[in-house]
Design a protein around this motif. Sequence first.
Motif, PDB file in Angstrom:
ATOM      1  N   ARG A  65       3.921  20.858  38.165  1.00  0.00           N
ATOM      2  CA  ARG A  65       2.761  21.687  37.824  1.00  0.00           C
ATOM      3  C   ARG A  65       3.080  22.590  36.626  1.00  0.00           C
ATOM      4  O   ARG A  65       2.269  22.728  35.709  1.00  0.00           O
ATOM      5  N   THR A  66       4.250  23.203  36.643  1.00  0.00           N
ATOM      6  CA  THR A  66       4.664  24.045  35.514  1.00  0.00           C
ATOM      7  C   THR A  66       4.718  23.225  34.231  1.00  0.00           C
ATOM      8  O   THR A  66       4.260  23.682  33.172  1.00  0.00           O
ATOM      9  N   ALA A 123      -4.242  18.047  25.867  1.00  0.00           N
ATOM     10  CA  ALA A 123      -4.160  19.364  26.509  1.00  0.00           C
ATOM     11  C   ALA A 123      -5.101  19.447  27.700  1.00  0.00           C
ATOM     12  O   ALA A 123      -4.704  19.896  28.790  1.00  0.00           O
ATOM     13  N   LEU A 124      -6.332  18.999  27.524  1.00  0.00           N
ATOM     14  CA  LEU A 124      -7.296  19.028  28.628  1.00  0.00           C
ATOM     15  C   LEU A 124      -6.813  18.163  29.789  1.00  0.00           C
ATOM     16  O   LEU A 124      -6.974  18.527  30.958  1.00  0.00           O
ATOM     17  N   TRP A 149      -6.111  19.307  33.661  1.00  0.00           N
ATOM     18  CA  TRP A 149      -6.699  18.549  34.771  1.00  0.00           C
ATOM     19  C   TRP A 149      -5.600  18.123  35.745  1.00  0.00           C
ATOM     20  O   TRP A 149      -5.721  18.291  36.954  1.00  0.00           O
ATOM     21  N   CYS A 150      -4.513  17.605  35.206  1.00  0.00           N
ATOM     22  CA  CYS A 150      -3.385  17.152  36.021  1.00  0.00           C
ATOM     23  C   CYS A 150      -2.792  18.304  36.830  1.00  0.00           C
ATOM     24  O   CYS A 150      -2.449  18.132  38.004  1.00  0.00           O
ATOM     25  N   ALA A 151      -2.690  19.467  36.233  1.00  0.00           N
ATOM     26  CA  ALA A 151      -2.062  20.619  36.895  1.00  0.00           C
ATOM     27  C   ALA A 151      -2.813  21.041  38.148  1.00  0.00           C
ATOM     28  O   ALA A 151      -2.217  21.610  39.068  1.00  0.00           O
ATOM     29  N   GLN A 152      -4.098  20.748  38.224  1.00  0.00           N
ATOM     30  CA  GLN A 152      -4.899  21.150  39.383  1.00  0.00           C
ATOM     31  C   GLN A 152      -4.502  20.395  40.650  1.00  0.00           C
ATOM     32  O   GLN A 152      -4.667  20.917  41.751  1.00  0.00           O
ATOM     33  N   ARG A 155      -1.958  13.151  40.522  1.00  0.00           N
ATOM     34  CA  ARG A 155      -2.239  12.832  39.113  1.00  0.00           C
ATOM     35  C   ARG A 155      -0.963  12.687  38.289  1.00  0.00           C
ATOM     36  O   ARG A 155      -0.975  12.833  37.077  1.00  0.00           O
ATOM     37  N   ARG A 156       0.131  12.378  38.964  1.00  0.00           N
ATOM     38  CA  ARG A 156       1.425  12.218  38.287  1.00  0.00           C
ATOM     39  C   ARG A 156       1.373  11.184  37.176  1.00  0.00           C
ATOM     40  O   ARG A 156       2.115  11.275  36.209  1.00  0.00           O
TER      41      ARG A 156
END
Length: 128
Positions: free
Chosen positions: A7-8, A57-58, A62-65, A70-71
Amino acid sequence: MGFPSLRTLAIFGGLYDLALSAPMLLAPELTARLFGAPPPVPVLNAQLNGLFTLTLALGYFWCAQEVESRRGYLWVAGVFVKLVGAALFVGDHFLRGSPTAFLLFAATDGSIGLVTLAALLRSPRPAQ
């Protein structure tokens, strides 16, 4: 100090690509000049590169959520795009004489790609 979480890394990747995209979209000629490159011709090419980077970037945000499900995005944007991009920067510098400042992108993209690769390999995929 521990290894960064996926996530980071997704948040960092999003911030990094956002920071790159804005100048390419909003001031492409000035951005090229700051890096010792000739003005982009047509300017649209630099702006399209900015749009591509904004899209990355977007995707990172999205992945971080929901990073575990979403790996795959991290494999594409965080490993493939970053490592191949770094190789292209290095190749272009030595084969075509692009500005030395472009090696900074090779170093940062390559580093992000390698750290993301290591984090993905170290972080087992959860059971489905």
